[in-house]
Scaffold this active site. Structure first.
Site: not given
Ligand code: GLC
Ligand code: CA
Length: 546
Positions: A64, A106-107, A172, A204, A208-209, A246, A312
């Site tokens: 990714d 998050n991941h 992920q 990022d 969603y945490l 984000e 994105d």
């Molecule tokens: C965010 C990033 C994106 C990525 C996603 C997962 O949305 O902008 O590019 O694929 O997170 O990490």
């Protein structure tokens, strides 16, 4: 040039978003790197930006594009060494450019040693670092984000024979923020980079945490607690650094990310972005004024960050179904241009390479309330390649010249991390930095001048906004004010010439000074102020009582 020492520096920032690997290859292996980016800082300084945001550059299997991190406290060897990163940071600071880096909380990648341990057995001490389940029936109310690739937010792990939770790609796995050890570890990771001197993070995927049954698992109070705790530690140990959220959410759900000025400093204004494109296509200001009116006030130390495009797809998550159909029909007729709930194209092709529309949209970006972000390559009107998979079509090598590999790399063309844009309209012989620097009238030169004009006053980054409501709805007009300063912006969203009568009673007796040419326009009198604008034309005027 010294760094702006104000703790609110991010309000006066103009951010350039760039991925190290896309920018400049210094050692001829076909992949952009830190020394390469460092060599191009002069270009960025000349462009006039004062901050860069770097996409993830950590060790990663790159499934990714680096958002799948396999180690948090060093750099991917293809981009250079940690020392190269330090040098880049220092050189950027010497040029008055702040460095914001990406942090994916998050991941992780499924290749991260934490996950390898976690999946190795149900009794591993790191088992609880991720979100495991014996069934895939939990958290049913949660939407799938990568609709085109994922069927479920649960994935089966054949090794430990259980399901793990993932909001993005199945490679992920989501970290478990109910585990204090995870929270502690992620702060440690952030401190590592803060100690080195980075100026801020784009955090990022923050909504969603934390997961809770019976919810949609987004924007939960528990998630906000985690984030506030990070902010508290940041303020205690690293005052003056910045967190950018984000959070692709509606205005009402976005507002809590600023809390009482004690969570994020900045957040992307996701709902505004598609509505700028919509207003332009409809030749009507309504989508833009409406969403800004629905946008709640934010604490004085906080700031929106505005963007037209990024790495994105142009996300259409924050629009209604009808609006989305309209956007698809008008901006992505060809189905290959669509991805998940969005459009994977760059700015120039979206605007049919119409210089007037490209200027107008950048004018809006730089005059609406917030901190603008320019996506690398958009300052020269680079094109995209919708035949590359995923979102790679908007991440092709920067086009520096019309020469070998667009001046990006000395490698054999086949070795480039991604093919260059080749088509006759957007290909590098036609669109590149070198030729645009040589022409006063190029898009690049125009961007340099506009950025300079914007930077000449704090009113754009810090001022209030008041919309004027002329009868002609193809005109979007607003006054930005800060202290004694006032700037009037008038934008013609239509492809035809327009006349507009503006109610400027409040400013009776003021003269208007057009900001790029510094010419004086007639004094505001008793009558409505009459202006005429060519197709897609816009003006910024200083209002002055002289
Ligand atoms: C965010 C990033 C994106 C990525 C996603 C997962 O949305 O902008 O590019 O694929 O997170 O990490
Ligand atoms: Ca390289």
């Amino acid at each position: 040039m010294p760094l702006n020492q104000d703790v609110l520096w991010y309000k006066d920032a103009i951010i350039y978003q760039v991925h190290v690997r896309t920018f400049f290859d210094s050692n001829g292996d076909g992949i952009g790197d830190f020394p390469g980016l460092e060599q191009k800082l002069g270009y960025l300084q000349e462009l006039g930006i004062n901050a860069i945001w770097l996409m993830p550059f950590f060790p990663s299997p790159l499934r990714d594009d680096g958002y799948d991190i396999a180690e948090y406290t060093t750099v991917h060897s293809a981009y250079g060494t940690l020392d190269d990163f330090r040098k880049l940071l220092e050189s950027a600071h010497n040029r008055g450019i702040r460095v914001i880096i990406e942090m994916v909380l998050n991941h992780t990648s499924d290749q991260h040693p934490w996950f390898q341990e976690s999946r190795s057995s149900r009794h591993n001490p790191r088992r609880d670092w991720y979100v495991w389940s014996d069934t895939d029936e939990r958290y049913k109310g949660t939407r799938i984000i990568f609709l085109d690739t994922e069927k479920s937010n649960w994935a089966w792990d054949p090794i430990s024979k259980a399901y793990y939770w993932h909001r993005f790609f199945s490679h992920q796995p989501d970290l478990n923020y109910d585990n204090p050890a995870v929270r502690e570890q992620m702060w440690k990771v952030m401190s590592f980079w803060l100690e080195m001197g980075v100026d801020g993070f784009r955090l990022d995927a923050v909504p969603y945490l934390v997961e809770r049954e019976g919810t949609n698992c987004e924007n939960l109070p528990e998630t906000h607690e985690v984030l506030k705790d990070l902010r508290r530690r940041l303020d205690e140990q690293f005052p003056g650094r910045m967190l950018l959220a984000e959070a692709n959410q509606w205005p009402a759900d976005l507002r809590p990310y600023f809390a009482d000025g004690n969570e994020f400093h900045m957040a992307f204004h996701f709902p505004l972005m598609p509505r700028m494109f919509m207003g332009l296509k409809l030749e009507d200001r309504k989508p833009i004024t409406e969403i800004l009116q629905q946008t709640p006030e934010i604490p004085p130390s906080c700031q929106w960050s505005l963007f037209l495009r990024n790495h994105d797809e142009l996300t259409l998550e924050m629009v209604t179904d009808m609006e989305r159909d309209y956007m698809y029909d008008t901006y992505a007729e060809n189905k290959t241009m669509r991805l998940n709930l969005g459009i994977r194209r760059r700015l120039a092709p979206l605007l049919e390479n119409d210089r007037r529309r490209i200027e107008l949209m950048n004018g809006l970006l730089m005059s609406l309330p917030g901190t603008p972000i320019v996506y690398y390559g958009d300052e020269i009107g680079m094109g995209d390649n919708i035949n590359l998979g995923d979102r790679n079509g908007v991440r092709t090598p920067m086009q520096w010249s019309g020469g070998w590999n667009a001046g990006f790399s000395t490698a054999e063309p086949d070795r480039l991390y991604a093919p260059l844009i080749q088509n006759p309209v957007y290909g590098y012989p036609a669109v590149n930095v070198l030729s645009q620097l040589g022409s006063e009238h190029s898009l690049l030169r125009w961007m340099q001048r506009m950025i300079m004009v914007r930077a000449s006053t704090a009113v754009f980054g810090r001022g209030s906004i008041e919309f004027l409501r002329p009868a002609n709805h193809r005109i979007l007009a607003y006054v930005r004010r800060l202290g004694k300063e006032a700037v009037l912006a008038v934008n013609n969203l239509s492809g035809a010439a327009q006349a507009v009568e503006l109610d400027l009673k409040k400013y009776k007796g003021n003269i208007l000074i057009e900001m790029s040419g510094k010419n004086i326009f007639p004094r505001v009198g008793e009558q409505p102020y009459l202006l005429t604008l060519g197709p897609y034309q816009f003006f910024w005027f200083r209002l002055r009582r002289i």
